[in-house]
Scaffold this motif. Sequence first.
Motif, PDB file in Angstrom:
ATOM      1  N   VAL A 172      55.840  66.016  79.311  1.00 58.72           N
ATOM      2  CA  VAL A 172      54.477  65.060  79.068  1.00 58.72           C
ATOM      3  C   VAL A 172      54.696  63.841  79.087  1.00 58.72           C
ATOM      4  N   GLY A 173      53.806  63.322  80.215  1.00 62.25           N
ATOM      5  CA  GLY A 173      53.734  61.466  80.083  1.00 62.25           C
ATOM      6  C   GLY A 173      52.835  61.010  79.999  1.00 62.25           C
ATOM      7  N   LEU A 174      53.286  59.801  79.961  1.00 60.98           N
ATOM      8  CA  LEU A 174      51.581  58.841  79.829  1.00 60.98           C
ATOM      9  C   LEU A 174      51.826  57.984  80.456  1.00 60.98           C
ATOM     10  N   MET A 175      50.355  57.460  81.630  1.00 58.83           N
ATOM     11  CA  MET A 175      50.232  56.046  82.147  1.00 58.83           C
ATOM     12  C   MET A 175      49.272  55.745  81.219  1.00 58.83           C
ATOM     13  N   VAL A 176      49.139  54.336  82.045  1.00 53.94           N
ATOM     14  CA  VAL A 176      48.358  53.426  81.615  1.00 53.94           C
ATOM     15  C   VAL A 176      48.060  52.105  82.253  1.00 53.94           C
ATOM     16  N   THR A 177      46.895  51.857  82.286  1.00 52.37           N
ATOM     17  CA  THR A 177      46.875  50.027  83.091  1.00 52.37           C
ATOM     18  C   THR A 177      45.551  49.851  82.901  1.00 52.37           C
ATOM     19  N   ASN A 178      45.493  48.725  83.642  1.00 52.52           N
ATOM     20  CA  ASN A 178      43.978  47.834  83.544  1.00 52.52           C
ATOM     21  C   ASN A 178      44.279  47.174  82.797  1.00 52.52           C
ATOM     22  N   GLY A 179      44.716  46.457  81.455  1.00 48.72           N
ATOM     23  CA  GLY A 179      44.853  45.942  80.538  1.00 48.72           C
ATOM     24  C   GLY A 179      45.290  47.252  79.404  1.00 48.72           C
ATOM     25  N   TYR A 180      44.866  48.085  79.619  1.00 52.06           N
ATOM     26  CA  TYR A 180      45.441  49.289  78.115  1.00 52.06           C
ATOM     27  C   TYR A 180      47.358  49.420  78.158  1.00 52.06           C
ATOM     28  N   SER A 181      47.644  49.273  77.435  1.00 46.59           N
ATOM     29  CA  SER A 181      48.715  48.938  77.304  1.00 46.59           C
ATOM     30  C   SER A 181      49.017  50.147  75.386  1.00 46.59           C
ATOM     31  N   VAL A 182      50.410  50.539  75.222  1.00 51.13           N
ATOM     32  CA  VAL A 182      51.245  51.469  74.855  1.00 51.13           C
ATOM     33  C   VAL A 182      51.468  50.968  73.553  1.00 51.13           C
ATOM     34  N   GLY A 183      51.615  50.983  72.357  1.00 50.33           N
ATOM     35  CA  GLY A 183      52.277  50.235  71.213  1.00 50.33           C
ATOM     36  C   GLY A 183      53.173  51.776  70.233  1.00 50.33           C
ATOM     37  N   GLU A 206      52.883  61.917  70.298  1.00 46.96           N
ATOM     38  CA  GLU A 206      51.704  60.486  69.585  1.00 46.96           C
ATOM     39  C   GLU A 206      51.056  58.865  70.551  1.00 46.96           C
ATOM     40  N   TYR A 207      51.254  59.074  70.743  1.00 44.32           N
ATOM     41  CA  TYR A 207      50.791  57.154  72.138  1.00 44.32           C
ATOM     42  C   TYR A 207      49.521  56.255  71.026  1.00 44.32           C
ATOM     43  N   GLN A 208      50.178  55.167  70.820  1.00 44.36           N
ATOM     44  CA  GLN A 208      49.154  54.636  70.085  1.00 44.36           C
ATOM     45  C   GLN A 208      48.754  53.918  71.769  1.00 44.36           C
ATOM     46  N   VAL A 209      47.306  54.096  71.410  1.00 47.83           N
ATOM     47  CA  VAL A 209      47.294  52.759  72.903  1.00 47.83           C
ATOM     48  C   VAL A 209      45.742  52.349  72.413  1.00 47.83           C
ATOM     49  N   THR A 210      46.206  50.530  73.039  1.00 47.41           N
ATOM     50  CA  THR A 210      45.174  49.732  72.941  1.00 47.41           C
ATOM     51  C   THR A 210      44.592  49.242  73.950  1.00 47.41           C
ATOM     52  N   THR A 211      43.423  48.984  73.639  1.00 50.12           N
ATOM     53  CA  THR A 211      41.987  49.344  74.631  1.00 50.12           C
ATOM     54  C   THR A 211      42.690  47.478  75.430  1.00 50.12           C
ATOM     55  N   GLY A 214      40.815  45.523  71.794  1.00 48.36           N
ATOM     56  CA  GLY A 214      41.333  45.450  71.245  1.00 48.36           C
ATOM     57  C   GLY A 214      41.922  46.529  69.705  1.00 48.36           C
ATOM     58  N   GLU A 215      40.182  48.212  70.731  1.00 48.73           N
ATOM     59  CA  GLU A 215      40.538  49.088  69.764  1.00 48.73           C
ATOM     60  C   GLU A 215      41.955  49.807  70.246  1.00 48.73           C
ATOM     61  N   THR A 216      42.157  50.597  69.027  1.00 45.49           N
ATOM     62  CA  THR A 216      42.980  51.222  69.517  1.00 45.49           C
ATOM     63  C   THR A 216      43.299  53.195  69.027  1.00 45.49           C
ATOM     64  N   ILE A 217      43.519  53.432  70.137  1.00 46.02           N
ATOM     65  CA  ILE A 217      43.055  54.822  70.091  1.00 46.02           C
ATOM     66  C   ILE A 217      44.378  55.593  70.455  1.00 46.02           C
ATOM     67  N   TRP A 218      44.369  57.201  69.360  1.00 48.30           N
ATOM     68  CA  TRP A 218      45.416  57.472  69.821  1.00 48.30           C
ATOM     69  C   TRP A 218      45.333  59.357  70.685  1.00 48.30           C
ATOM     70  N   ILE A 219      46.775  58.532  71.966  1.00 48.13           N
ATOM     71  CA  ILE A 219      46.654  59.938  72.710  1.00 48.13           C
ATOM     72  C   ILE A 219      47.428  61.212  72.567  1.00 48.13           C
ATOM     73  N   LEU A 220      47.225  62.365  72.409  1.00 50.41           N
ATOM     74  CA  LEU A 220      48.606  62.950  72.306  1.00 50.41           C
ATOM     75  C   LEU A 220      47.971  64.300  73.063  1.00 50.41           C
ATOM     76  N   PRO A 221      49.395  64.392  74.058  1.00 51.19           N
ATOM     77  CA  PRO A 221      49.430  64.933  75.476  1.00 51.19           C
ATOM     78  C   PRO A 221      49.608  66.309  74.596  1.00 51.19           C
ATOM     79  N   ASN A 222      50.065  67.386  75.816  1.00 50.75           N
ATOM     80  CA  ASN A 222      50.156  68.510  75.116  1.00 50.75           C
ATOM     81  C   ASN A 222      50.625  69.510  76.167  1.00 50.75           C
ATOM     82  N   HIS A 223      51.371  70.526  76.114  1.00 49.28           N
ATOM     83  CA  HIS A 223      51.752  71.543  77.060  1.00 49.28           C
ATOM     84  C   HIS A 223      51.600  72.852  76.527  1.00 49.28           C
TER      85      HIS A 223
END
Length: 369
Positions: A172-183, A206-211, A214-223
């Motif tokens: 499982v992976g994560l891809m971000v764009t448009n100014g979003y970043s993984v912390g 657990e991926y900490q993504v910054t919008t 400046g918001e922080t969102i936690w993304i938990l991909p699963n399979h």
Amino acid sequence: MKIAAFNVENLFDRPKAFNLDDHAKGAAITDAVAEINVLINKDEYSAADKARMLVLIGELKLTSSNPPFVNYRKIRGAFWKKPRNGPMEIVANGRGDWVGWVELKTEPNNAVAVMNTGRVIKEVGADILAVIEAEDRVALMQFSEQVLKKLGGAPYDEIMLIDGNDQRGIDVGLMVTNGYSVGLMRSHIADMLPNGERVFSRDCPEYQVTTPSGETIWILPNHFKSKFGGNDQGSIDKRAAQALRTAEIYETLRAAGHDKVVVLGDLNDTPDAGPLQRLLAQTDLKEITDHPSFSPGQFNGIGTYSTGSKAHKIDYMLLSPALYARVTAAGLFRKGAWTASGRWDMFPELEKDIHAASDHHLIWVDISD
């Protein structure tokens, strides 16, 4: 902000056993490979271990000069002996006597299918995309930089994938764009069950993504563990353990004050299934298909796999209450999936089943700033 999850069923290369029309046979092969590798890695082989390994060697045709679905890798030492006049026997007494393993053979995905996978991802245009069943980070990067570009899309800015526990190359992976970043990133590949097995078939990172704001969102991909395989009760127990641990990880984040969390991906079971209830019914997570704005598209069903029927609802987008309250739209994107009965429009390039981007339908959500 658009968030999506898509089980791409491998981008470029896929185990040959996965491509069998008889899915049960393919599952039996992959289960046999997993089982023999577990036995191989034991410090000491019991008589029962050796007997079982001989059965698996036969099922996988490992002694053949060209086994159809697997490769047998022997680096050093002797594993078995096959006398000219007598039965084959395991001569190694444990892991220390030899170095080797069994792996699934792969073959390239259909080129049209690869491009249709790109069309799905390009057309949806998610800012944050969880990718299920990707081979590795390099494959994700090549897909983003080559396939998406060729289709006229923009590559994703940041791509992360932590190799998980599955030896078949489905992570499982994560891809971000448009100014979003993984912390910050946190893996759970080493979380263990009381019996010494690892909890997650792949991982629950657990991926900490910054919008951009400046918001922080936690993304938990699963399979979660598949239903396929001979030991169905074992699969049920495994999914229940995975749902429990994922719920605990989510609740730990919430207890730490993080109110923007998304659990998403392929949970390999239906919403009413017992193994998932600790996650679906006993947390405050909200499933996006329950939101008033959710649209299943042309076919009026919540199924995310195969025919799209209710019995095929196995992919999820679970939001914490703070994010669920900000949902403006949500749905399923089905144009990359094959339908023989015309239940939904397909890409013109999808002329037959083998051209499908995936058997899964992408699930997405729009969240207001």
